[in-house]
Design a protein around this motif. Structure first.
Motif, PDB file in Angstrom:
ATOM      1  N   GLY A  24       3.271  -3.521  23.349  1.00 21.52           N
ATOM      2  CA  GLY A  24       2.182  -3.904  22.701  1.00 21.52           C
ATOM      3  C   GLY A  24       2.200  -5.178  21.938  1.00 21.52           C
ATOM      4  O   GLY A  24       3.218  -5.739  21.733  1.00 21.52           O
ATOM      5  N   ARG A  45      -1.976  -2.986  23.732  1.00 24.60           N
ATOM      6  CA  ARG A  45      -1.266  -1.966  23.947  1.00 24.60           C
ATOM      7  C   ARG A  45      -1.370  -1.507  25.542  1.00 24.60           C
ATOM      8  O   ARG A  45      -2.540  -1.004  25.835  1.00 24.60           O
ATOM      9  CB  ARG A  45      -1.450  -0.512  22.981  1.00 24.60           C
ATOM     10  N   ASN A  80       0.130  -7.357  18.621  1.00 25.63           N
ATOM     11  CA  ASN A  80      -0.969  -7.355  17.750  1.00 25.63           C
ATOM     12  C   ASN A  80      -1.059  -8.693  17.249  1.00 25.63           C
ATOM     13  O   ASN A  80      -0.245  -8.837  16.230  1.00 25.63           O
ATOM     14  CB  ASN A  80      -0.691  -6.039  16.865  1.00 25.63           C
ATOM     15  N   ARG A 113      -5.579  -6.113  19.255  1.00 30.51           N
ATOM     16  CA  ARG A 113      -4.738  -5.371  19.622  1.00 30.51           C
ATOM     17  C   ARG A 113      -4.651  -4.868  21.154  1.00 30.51           C
ATOM     18  O   ARG A 113      -5.591  -4.519  21.764  1.00 30.51           O
ATOM     19  CB  ARG A 113      -4.888  -3.794  18.865  1.00 30.51           C
TER      20      ARG A 113
END
Length: 192
Positions: free
Chosen positions: A162, A73, A164, A71
């Motif tokens: 972001g 962000r 993912n 992830r």
């Protein structure tokens, strides 16, 4: 910063990414075959810029075969997710508290998104409207940002904040529990 409008082309020679020595392709044990995790991570590293790639290449204390997500962000610590933990990584690839982890920059997302779309957001626009990009090998990248909606339809995604990365992998035997539900009395697959 709007990634949709401010991406620049990454120019340079094609690079072959070697598998780090710490992730050798030697058999894990006499029955498991080559370490597929090392191949996966070497392949995944190519989608990121130098800072994130370096961290991935040097991950310590995380069983790579257990990692399900990466992830990124903006303004948040770099995180990898296993089936039961959120782990935060510092510049050296060590697991640390969120306060001591590497903080993802907008440039990290810009570079990764450029690589994942092969420097053509326009070509990936239909996927982006759905909120994800599919990478070779079945890995999916969820993209968060601001949707531009016209007459109830998403036109584009901008101000990406972001990414993912969901890592695709085979989980042997996982479907055996539902197999009886898919087969009829004659042993043939039922229509679903």
């Amino acid at each position: 910063m709007s990634l949709h409008y401010t991406l620049s082309v990454i120019k340079g020679p094609k690079v072959t990414i070697p598998i780090p020595k710490s992730k050798s392709l030697e058999a894990e044990d006499s029955t498991s075959g080559p370490n597929k995790s090392a191949v996966l991570w070497a392949d995944m590293a190519r989608w990121f810029g130098e800072d994130i790639r370096s961290i991935i290449d040097n991950i310590k204390g995380v069983p790579l075969q257990d990692v399900e997500e990466i992830r990124l962000r903006v303004g948040q610590p770099l995180m990898v997710r296993t089936s039961d933990q959120d782990l935060f990584l510092n510049r050296d690839g060590d697991v640390k508290s969120p306060e001591k982890a590497y903080v993802v920059l907008g440039e990290d997302l810009t570079c990764a998104l450029e690589r994942m779309t092969h420097s053509s957001l326009y070509a990936a626009e239909e996927d982006l409207k759905q909120g994800f990009i599919t990478l070779p090998g079945g890995n999916r990248v969820g993209v968060t940002g601001e949707a531009v909606v016209v007459q109830g339809q998403i036109q584009t995604l901008k101000h990406v904040s972001g990414l993912n990365v969901r890592i695709a992998r085979e989980i042997k035997g996982k479907g055996l529990k539902i197999m009886p539900l898919l087969l009829g009395a004659d042993g043939m697959f039922c229509h679903t």
